[in-house]
Design an enzyme around this catalytic site. Structure first.
Site, mmCIF file in Angstrom:
data_model
loop_
_atom_site.group_PDB
_atom_site.id
_atom_site.type_symbol
_atom_site.label_atom_id
_atom_site.label_comp_id
_atom_site.label_asym_id
_atom_site.label_seq_id
_atom_site.Cartn_x
_atom_site.Cartn_y
_atom_site.Cartn_z
ATOM 1 N NE ARG A 62 -37.940 -52.613 -8.257
ATOM 2 C CZ ARG A 62 -38.039 -52.718 -6.968
ATOM 3 N NH1 ARG A 62 -38.526 -51.716 -6.257
ATOM 4 N NH2 ARG A 62 -37.691 -53.806 -6.332
ATOM 5 C CG ASN B 78 -36.696 -47.566 -4.703
ATOM 6 O OD1 ASN B 78 -36.904 -47.286 -3.522
ATOM 7 N ND2 ASN B 78 -36.518 -48.804 -5.111
ATOM 8 C CD GLU B 79 -33.299 -50.708 -3.009
ATOM 9 O OE1 GLU B 79 -33.470 -51.472 -3.967
ATOM 10 O OE2 GLU B 79 -33.320 -51.075 -1.835
ATOM 11 C CD GLU C 290 -37.316 -49.709 0.347
ATOM 12 O OE1 GLU C 290 -36.979 -50.890 0.156
ATOM 13 O OE2 GLU C 290 -37.539 -48.908 -0.577
ATOM 14 C CD1 TRP D 282 -36.337 -58.942 -2.260
ATOM 15 C CD2 TRP D 282 -34.318 -59.746 -1.724
ATOM 16 N NE1 TRP D 282 -35.883 -58.245 -1.154
ATOM 17 C CE2 TRP D 282 -34.645 -58.715 -0.807
ATOM 18 C CE3 TRP D 282 -33.102 -60.397 -1.566
ATOM 19 C CZ2 TRP D 282 -33.803 -58.320 0.232
ATOM 20 C CZ3 TRP D 282 -32.258 -60.007 -0.525
ATOM 21 C CH2 TRP D 282 -32.608 -58.982 0.350
ATOM 22 C CD GLU E 241 -41.016 -55.845 -4.919
ATOM 23 O OE1 GLU E 241 -39.909 -55.847 -4.401
ATOM 24 O OE2 GLU E 241 -41.664 -54.800 -5.131
ATOM 25 C CD GLN E 242 -48.923 -61.642 -7.169
ATOM 26 O OE1 GLN E 242 -48.235 -62.565 -7.567
ATOM 27 N NE2 GLN E 242 -50.158 -61.433 -7.599
ATOM 28 C CE1 TYR E 243 -46.059 -67.265 -2.165
ATOM 29 C CE2 TYR E 243 -46.384 -66.179 -4.282
ATOM 30 C CZ TYR E 243 -46.592 -67.265 -3.435
ATOM 31 O OH TYR E 243 -47.326 -68.336 -3.853
ATOM 32 C CG HIS E 244 -41.475 -58.097 0.269
ATOM 33 N ND1 HIS E 244 -41.518 -57.458 1.487
ATOM 34 C CD2 HIS E 244 -40.174 -58.095 -0.095
ATOM 35 C CE1 HIS E 244 -40.290 -57.077 1.825
ATOM 36 N NE2 HIS E 244 -39.454 -57.460 0.874
HETATM 37 C C1 GAL Z 1 -36.072 -52.886 -2.017
HETATM 38 C C2 GAL Z 1 -36.841 -51.933 -2.902
HETATM 39 C C3 GAL Z 1 -38.326 -51.993 -2.593
HETATM 40 C C4 GAL Z 1 -38.777 -53.427 -2.557
HETATM 41 C C5 GAL Z 1 -37.959 -54.179 -1.542
HETATM 42 C C6 GAL Z 1 -38.334 -55.627 -1.378
HETATM 43 O O1 GAL Z 1 -34.788 -53.141 -2.482
HETATM 44 O O2 GAL Z 1 -36.406 -50.613 -2.727
HETATM 45 O O3 GAL Z 1 -39.028 -51.253 -3.558
HETATM 46 O O4 GAL Z 1 -38.631 -53.988 -3.807
HETATM 47 O O5 GAL Z 1 -36.612 -54.155 -1.950
HETATM 48 O O6 GAL Z 1 -37.501 -56.254 -0.424
#
Ligand code: GAL
Length: 700
Positions: free
Chosen positions: A145, A183-184, A336, A344, A384-387
């Site tokens: 991305r 996105n961001e 979000e 992360w 981002e499996q662990y999110h």
């Molecule tokens: C944000 C992003 C999301 C996701 C999220 C995870 O910065 O817009 O798509 O990646 O972080 O914390």
């Protein structure tokens, strides 16, 4: 040239000053808040949902769960380009039509995103020039991305096309309440390819007209940088000429704004005016571009509020909320936020039980009218499996689900009281991206942190007054009694005049260390600090010192220490008062003024020449509050109780949260209605992370 730019800047400032009383307060009373949608609850809660990642048979189960949990919003499609357009020019929107209709069936408002943060593989393969180039000259690879280049004309063409197709298809859809771009953006760096460099050079040419002017303002004779052709000007990588660095950042701001405008134009041309357009920004910590500029054409600001490691710091997060609210001086959405943990950080700890609810209400207190959780469910094989998520890989709710559902229910219960309300404050902290960059590029002391210096004042003042605004130095300041500007490094003359206008009309302007040093080109002013503000202050900075160790300081505010940075001040006007002096130190500072203040017009101007310790910042805040005759929005509360007031529509609502581990009792200044339990009360007991939402019928 200098005169011409100055004239333009003056006109801009004049336009700002002449604008109708543009404070959020005035607007709240006159027009519905753009963040509160007609026919929908004034407070909304949602999830970031990715139907394209799951078999369609699953969708209804998801949406039923959301509706049962009192969710009111789904945000979809921001990464779905390859599903929308699997082959160039061949669109598949049937799945999106069905996802929207199903969302509508379950009463959810849909926020649709343009998918331009993730150009599909067919596109980047066929048109490699759409991929951005890193500062080291390498093109990024596909699939992580933000790989598209915001300055690639071909990429812009594709972005515009997909945004237009979406806008035409869903611009009148009753379930679609608004749009999020990309996105961001800014998350990926600006592309460092030759075409971008040429755009930068052309942009400079349009701005400076002649190389002579550029060479003069950047003092390019220094180190033989003198440019004899526009094509010689480089993109700065790492440290470089201060003028070049500042203009590159301005170009980056311009490029992101243009990237956004490319889609804003086709959206606005094709969607109904009731559909908002927003972008998801990243709080005060993210400064890749000047957010005041970029957010101008949006209906309102949304942002992504993550704690990351550790726990919710109500001051740091509160300042970020206030800074995002300050971008357009209106309420915002938290589009979000983290359900429990992120993935992360070095340690992705989970928020405590109760903290997620506290975080949502904390956002509302600071001006959020919507909170959405990222994400509903982790893709089985996404990066981002662990999110954190609301439901697990098995499709059933995880333990935090009930807490979020309870919060959503409370939003629904209390929402009517929040209609037309915004946080209001009589005090503003000035937050300026350009000054921040200028200091960060030449810190002079590795531990000098412009945001942390500001945060100390924010924290001390907020604690005493229970509300703060964080706005641009160019914002209208008439509604404030006190304006605090630590680190306002770039203070060109028109800005100084704007600030002096505030002081002349009775405001108190407090400048912090490193203020009033540079002009709009990031060049040193040919005056001592605080530059054009010096005559009004009746004093100046004789010399600044990066400190190896703390220096004692004492005077009217008490005694303590200055660390990192000290400025030896001089008061020359007879009515300039020295409030604090440095103690014995490097010889130069010994006995010299550290804080001076002087009445000016109907107001006052103060200069604080150093990074004061926490106790002294508190004493300085106390002094400012007293001098301006300010009182707290709510009244005295025990330590650890975070108070946020919102006012408007003839109402005043307070959100109180206890961030101490032990339970605390708060006596209310007068009886109020506790909206979460429906009781009239004069006292509330709050356990750890406990929340009270209080409707005060005696609105100010
Ligand atoms: C944000 C992003 C999301 C996701 C999220 C995870 O910065 O817009 O798509 O990646 O972080 O914390």
């Amino acid at each position: 040239m200098r005169k011409r730019l100055r004239r333009i800047a003056l006109t801009l400032v004049a336009a700002l000053l002449l604008a109708p009383a543009a404070s959020s307060l005035a607007r709240a009373a006159e027009a519905p808040l753009p963040t509160q949608l007609p026919g929908r609850n004034a407070l909304l809660m949602g999830a970031d949902w990715y139907p394209e990642q799951w078999p369609e048979v699953r969708w209804e189960t998801d949406l039923k769960l959301m509706a049962a949990a009192h969710f009111t919003v789904v945000r979809i499609a921001e990464f779905a380009w390859s599903t929308m357009e699997p082959v160039e020019g061949r669109y598949d929107f049937a799945w999106l039509d069905r996802a929207i209709r199903l969302s509508e069936k379950h009463g959810l408002a849909v926020v649709l995103s343009t998918p331009t943060a993730t150009p599909p593989a067919w596109l980047t393969e066929k048109y490699p020039d759409t991929l951005r180039v890193e500062p080291n000259g390498q093109r990024v690879t596909h699939g992580n991305r933000a790989h598209g280049s915001p300055t690639s004309p071909r990429y812009l063409e594709h972005c515009r096309r997909i945004a237009e197709v979406l806008a035409k298809r869903y611009g009148r859809d009753p379930a679609v309440v608004g749009w999020q771009f990309d996105n961001e953006y800014g998350y990926g760096q600006m592309s460092h390819d030759d075409g971008t460099r040429k755009q930068f050079q052309d942009w400079l040419q349009a701005r400076y007209k002649t190389l002579a002017s550029l060479n003069e303002h950047w003092t390019t004779a220094y180190w033989s940088q003198t440019y004899s052709s526009w094509t010689q000007v480089p993109i700065p990588v790492a440290g470089h000429n201060p003028g070049l660095m500042m203009e590159w950042k301005r170009f980056v701001t311009h490029a992101w704004a243009a990237y956004q405008q490319n889609q804003v134009d086709v959206l606005r041309a094709n969607v109904e005016p009731r559909q908002f357009v927003t972008g998801n920004f990243m709080g005060i910590g993210f400064d890749a571009f000047d957010h005041y500029e970029v957010t101008k054409p949006l209906s309102f600001v949304s942002w992504d509020a993550y704690v990351g490691t550790g726990h919710l710091d109500p001051v740091a997060m509160g300042m970020s909320h206030d800074a995002m609210r300050g971008l357009k001086r209106q309420n915002f959405w938290v589009i979000e936020t983290q359900p429990g943990a992120v993935n992360w950080q070095s340690v992705n700890n989970f928020l405590d039980k109760g903290e997620i609810r506290a975080m949502a209400w904390h956002a509302v207190g600071h001006g959020a009218d919507e909170v959405s959780y990222w994400q509903w469910r982790s893709a089985l094989s996404g990066q981002e499996q662990y999110h954190g998520s609301l439901i697990g890989p098995d499709g059933t709710p995880v333990p935090l689900f009930d807490e979020i559902a309870q919060t959503a229910k409370e939003f629904a219960l209390a929402q009517a009281a929040f209609r037309d309300t915004s946080p209001r404050s009589q005090v503003a902290l000035l937050h300026d991206y350009e000054s921040r960059w200028a200091i960060d590029w030449q810190k002079h002391h590795s531990r000098f942190n412009a945001v942390a210096t500001s945060r100390a004042y924010y924290s001390a003042l907020r604690r005493r007054l229970q509300s703060m605004d964080v706005v641009s130095p160019y914002a209208p300041l008439d509604s404030y009694e006190l304006v605090v500007a630590p680190g306002l490094n770039l203070t060109p003359e028109p800005l100084a005049q704007h600030l002096l206008g505030f002081v002349k009309n009775g405001g108190h302007l407090v400048l912090g260390p490193r203020a009033g040093m540079k002009d709009e080109y990031n060049a040193l002013l040919p005056q001592r600090q605080p530059g054009f503000l010096g005559p009004a202050l009746g004093g100046r900075v004789e010399q600044y010192y990066a400190l190896e160790k703390s220096v004692p300081v004492s005077g009217a505010l008490g005694s303590g220490e200055v660390s990192l940075w000290a400025e030896q001040l001089k008061a020359s006007a007879p009515d300039a008062e020295v409030l604090m002096r440095f103690g014995p130190s490097n010889g130069w500072l010994d006995g010299q003024p550290a804080v001076i203040t002087r009445p000016h017009g109907k107001g006052r101007i103060t200069y604080i020449g150093g990074v004061l310790d926490e106790k002294l910042v508190g004493a300085a805040a106390e002094w400012m509050v007293d001098k301006s005759g300010l009182t707290p929005a709510f009244g005295p509360v025990p330590d650890g109780i975070h108070v946020t007031p919102r006012q408007g529509g003839g109402k005043q609502v307070f959100v109180l949260i206890n961030f101490k581990p032990e339970s605390q009792r708060v006596s209310l200044p007068r009886p109020m209605k506790s909206l979460l339990d429906g009781k009239d009360t004069s006292v509330v007991d709050l356990a750890r992370y406990g929340v009270a939402v209080l409707l005060d019928s005696k609105a100010n």
